[in-house]
Scaffold this active site. Sequence first.
Site, mmCIF file in Angstrom:
data_model
loop_
_atom_site.group_PDB
_atom_site.id
_atom_site.type_symbol
_atom_site.label_atom_id
_atom_site.label_comp_id
_atom_site.label_asym_id
_atom_site.label_seq_id
_atom_site.Cartn_x
_atom_site.Cartn_y
_atom_site.Cartn_z
ATOM 1 N N HIS A 146 0.864 -1.184 0.000
ATOM 2 C CA HIS A 146 0.000 0.000 0.000
ATOM 3 C C HIS A 146 0.899 1.232 0.000
ATOM 4 O O HIS A 146 1.729 1.405 0.897
ATOM 5 C CB HIS A 146 -0.926 0.023 1.222
ATOM 6 C CG HIS A 146 -1.882 1.182 1.200
ATOM 7 N ND1 HIS A 146 -3.138 1.104 0.628
ATOM 8 C CD2 HIS A 146 -1.752 2.457 1.642
ATOM 9 C CE1 HIS A 146 -3.739 2.268 0.740
ATOM 10 N NE2 HIS A 146 -2.927 3.107 1.344
ATOM 11 N N CYS A 147 0.749 2.057 -1.013
ATOM 12 C CA CYS A 147 1.584 3.250 -1.156
ATOM 13 C C CYS A 147 0.813 4.470 -0.684
ATOM 14 O O CYS A 147 -0.128 4.915 -1.345
ATOM 15 C CB CYS A 147 2.022 3.419 -2.612
ATOM 16 S SG CYS A 147 3.151 4.813 -2.860
ATOM 17 N N GLY A 148 1.194 4.988 0.470
ATOM 18 C CA GLY A 148 0.507 6.163 1.008
ATOM 19 C C GLY A 148 0.728 7.416 0.178
ATOM 20 O O GLY A 148 -0.137 8.293 0.119
ATOM 21 N N GLY A 151 -1.478 7.023 -2.716
ATOM 22 C CA GLY A 151 -2.842 7.043 -2.225
ATOM 23 C C GLY A 151 -3.657 5.832 -2.611
ATOM 24 O O GLY A 151 -4.900 5.899 -2.634
#
Length: 247
Positions: A146-148, A151
């Site tokens: 999951h790439c913050g 997004g």
Amino acid sequence: MLNQQLHIKTVEFLGPLGLTFYVLLIALSGFLLGVRGLPWWYQALISIAVVLALVALWLTLLTDPGALTPAHAPDPLAQLLDAGLPVLDGYVYQRDPRGATWLRRTPTSKPDVWIAKYCPTCHIWRPPRSHHCGECGVCMEHWDHHCGIVGNCIAKKNHRFFAGFLVSAQIGCLLLLGGAIWHLELRGVPTPGRWMGTESFIITFLAVVYGYHGVLLLFGTMHCLSILLGECWKSLSRRSCLLRYTG
């Protein structure tokens, strides 16, 4: 509830918006000074790389990563297993190493080769390489991470866009680095005394920035390799570490 959902959507867009601004800022520094005066075709190559990077970035955000539809109630088969009752459907069931959920495998496969894993949160049997994302709240098929900043989850359906963003951004940075060095040569650098000019000093600083980003984005190549091999980034990293320490 609606306000909370709007807040979540706003937070998801903050990262890509900030990243878009940063990419444009880096590109603008090149066009205004770093590669200014170079042939139009060279600057066109940089423009193409920037546009491709931004398109891939927003496709990464807006594309469904590969979410698996959750069930509304626990799976009856999993309930039987939890109760310790036998399940006669031709498969072998065992607890995962942490004892948190169930694994399904064929009778002829090895104990560590499973074909489905039960998610107690989504109430589904998910295939290998799938993972439940705590940020998104659902299981993702061929989950990578999951790439913050982007997004969104990076999974089966948008992994190629994420890799495309990284590679395009890297190519753009390397073109900017080459253009800055070219620009310095046209200005007579490294002739003694040429380094003292303010503009030459700024171009040199920009070249260092472009080179740093070019090296930093090398892991985009690893993501391309993971797509070709059908492996996630973490699996490739663990495998490379294993080879390093055993080879």
